[in-house]
Write a protein that holds these residues in place. Structure first.
Motif, short mmCIF file in Angstrom:
data_model
loop_
_atom_site.label_atom_id
_atom_site.label_comp_id
_atom_site.label_asym_id
_atom_site.label_seq_id
_atom_site.Cartn_x
_atom_site.Cartn_y
_atom_site.Cartn_z
N ASP A 25 0.88 -1.36 0.06
CA ASP A 25 -0.03 0.10 0.01
C ASP A 25 0.93 1.16 0.05
O ASP A 25 0.36 2.41 -0.48
N VAL A 26 1.85 1.28 0.84
CA VAL A 26 2.64 2.55 0.94
C VAL A 26 3.47 2.86 -0.48
O VAL A 26 3.45 3.69 -0.84
N LEU A 29 0.63 3.82 -2.84
CA LEU A 29 0.06 5.18 -2.60
C LEU A 29 1.10 6.37 -3.06
O LEU A 29 0.86 7.36 -3.70
N ALA A 30 2.41 6.06 -2.94
CA ALA A 30 3.59 6.90 -3.21
C ALA A 30 3.60 7.02 -4.64
O ALA A 30 3.80 8.23 -5.43
N ALA A 33 0.72 9.41 -5.51
CA ALA A 33 1.15 10.78 -5.48
C ALA A 33 2.25 11.27 -6.55
O ALA A 33 2.09 12.30 -6.88
N ASP A 34 3.17 10.45 -6.96
CA ASP A 34 4.02 10.98 -7.65
C ASP A 34 3.30 11.21 -9.20
O ASP A 34 3.90 12.02 -9.88
N ARG A 84 -0.41 15.57 -1.73
CA ARG A 84 0.40 14.23 -1.39
C ARG A 84 0.22 13.57 -0.14
O ARG A 84 -0.06 12.49 0.18
N SER A 85 0.00 14.61 1.02
CA SER A 85 0.01 14.05 2.18
C SER A 85 -1.27 13.35 2.42
O SER A 85 -1.42 12.37 3.26
N ILE A 87 -3.12 11.60 0.36
CA ILE A 87 -2.94 10.32 -0.48
C ILE A 87 -2.19 9.41 0.27
O ILE A 87 -2.55 8.25 0.46
N LEU A 88 -1.13 10.07 0.75
CA LEU A 88 0.01 9.05 1.52
C LEU A 88 -0.92 8.51 2.78
O LEU A 88 -0.46 7.46 3.49
N ALA A 89 -1.80 9.29 3.40
CA ALA A 89 -2.40 8.89 4.74
C ALA A 89 -3.52 8.05 4.55
O ALA A 89 -4.40 7.63 5.32
#
Lengths: 205, 251
Positions: A25-26, A29-30, A33-34, A84-85, A87-89
């Motif tokens: 998932d991490v 999601l990164a 975000a990219d 971004r933040s 999305i990452l959360a």
């Protein structure tokens, strides 16, 4: 995934079940975000089985793949507005299932109340809510257990599907269904009891 | 704590109800896009599993992939990915051959816009119809201006031949990629543009022959031995001509 363990008859606690693959998932999601368009395929591929299974078993029937696709499209549109933040959360599984259930409520299930508005582009959509005839027909085509699940009252059906078909922890089900955990457990246990009773009556003759 | 949730055999059977979707859903969610050669230079084309959804000339997006992608996103709000394969038949269809066989995805449009484009699709290669004909064809004879707007917003020009819709006075009118491109496209499909413009200068909008009145580009009118021009349908009908059943002229 855990079938090997459970087939031994071991009663696993909730904590032993994978909530979801956190590392995957991490990274997923990164990637979103990219570059949203490049990364979003990872979200679809990673969660289409869960989203589709819930869509199918809560009662979307033959429209389950359209409903699941619509869910991902809405998720994409939401992501367009996320920084971004945010999305990452995200917790992608419960986030997607919440979108799926909202989509289902607003479109497929509501089709009888508000005909041909939201789903105008998806023609000839039968209202779910199975009748006795549906259950009989489904028993022949999709397997008797699936048909019995689709005949459960809505809250029991949702809770049983989320808990036992796609194996979410109770806390996550409570978040997705927006009801207390105690209520989730009660829906699950009533749903299972009803299923057992029906199953014994209709299948194991 | 297992509590109510104990995984017995029955609950395990429920786990067997989880299944993969019948197809990879990225195909239902993503648009694909590619470049291909068209009759007015290179084209950038996007399509979904439903059909072709967006066509721009390279010229109209400054030959810039990012501009094309931005415009696609603004209109469709779907993820977009590059592919190398154009939909079957598209290469021929944008040149006016077999366009009706290539599926289009018009889901983002209003019902009115879809009606306009569906009617426009029926205009044969090499022929033209006025905006008023389209308005009549969709049962909205007074909505001529709105028809023009809908055609100006045609997301799939060339494939849906909005370049074949002209002004009622016979002039070619505006086009999503400019009036010059419209004329080039019509000439490329061997429409007799010079004759159309001559008629427009003479204020001739209809052509009568053999007891029938047609639009000038109708196959029947073009094969007529002794055609006669009319400014209005009413004048042609007053002269005893009946409207052609091929090009169905509207007043």
């Amino acid at each position: 995934m855990c079938n090997a363990g459970r087939s031994l008859g071991v009663h696993l606690s909730m904590d032993d079940l994978p909530e979801s693959d956190a590392e995957t998932d991490v990274a997923m999601l990164a990637a979103i975000a990219d570059d949203l368009d490049a990364g979003f395929a990872g979200m679809v591929r990673g969660y289409q089985r869960v989203v589709y299974s819930v869509a199918l078993r809560v009662g979307a029937g033959a429209d389950a793949d359209d409903l699941a696709a619509e869910c991902f499209l809405r998720a994409y549109r939401a992501l367009l507005g996320y920084d971004r933040s945010r999305i990452l959360a995200l917790r992608p599984r419960s986030w997607l299932l919440t979108i799926l259930l909202n989509t289902w409520r607003n479109t497929v299930r509501g089709a009888t109340r508000r005909p041909a508005v939201a789903m105008a582009e998806l023609p000839d959509r039968p209202a779910p809510g199975p009748t006795v005839e549906d259950v009989v027909a489904n028993t022949e085509t999709r397997g008797e257990l699936g048909a019995l699940v689709s005949a459960l009252p809505e809250n029991q059906r949702l809770a049983v599907v989320l808990r036992h078909v796609v194996e979410l922890p109770v806390a996550e089900i409570a978040a997705v269904m927006r009801i207390p955990e105690g209520t989730v457990k009660s829906h699950i246990s009533r749903g299972l009891a009803r299923l057992r009773e029906q199953y014994a009556k209709e299948v194991v003759r | 704590m297992t509590g109510d949730d104990s995984f017995d055999e029955f609950a395990l059977r429920l786990g067997g109800l989880a299944v993969a979707p019948p197809r990879d859903l990225t195909g239902a969610v993503y648009g694909d896009w590619t470049r291909l050669d068209g009759p007015v230079g290179e084209l950038l084309v996007a399509f979904t599993e439903v059909g072709v959804s967006y066509i721009r000339t390279a010229e109209s997006v400054g030959d810039d992939d990012d501009t094309f992608r931005e415009r696609f996103h603004a209109l469709f709000q779907r993820p977009l990915r590059r592919t190398s394969d154009a939909p079957a038949g598209l290469r021929q269809a944008v040149r006016g051959h077999g366009a009706a066989q290539v599926p289009v995805d018009l889901r983002v449009l209003t019902a009115f816009e879809r009606d306009v484009l569906t009617a426009t699709r029926a205009i044969p290669t090499g022929q033209t119809r006025p905006y008023a004909w389209v308005a009549r064809a969709i049962g909205r004879p007074k909505a001529v201006r709105a028809v023009g707007t809908a055609l100006g917003n045609n997301p799939v020009p060339l494939l849906i031949p909005c370049h074949r819709v002209t002004r009622s006075d016979g002039n070619l009118g505006q086009y999503v990629f400019g009036a010059d491109t419209k004329e080039r496209l019509l000439r490329a499909e061997e429409t007799n543009v010079d004759e159309l413009l001559d008629f427009a200068r003479s204020r001739i909008a209809y052509v009568g022959a053999d007891g029938v009145v047609c639009y000038p580009t109708c196959t029947r009118a073009r094969s007529a031995a002794d055609p006669r021009g009319f400014r209005t349908l009413a004048a042609a009908e007053a002269a005893g001509l009946r409207p052609c059943d091929l090009c169905t002229p509207a007043g």
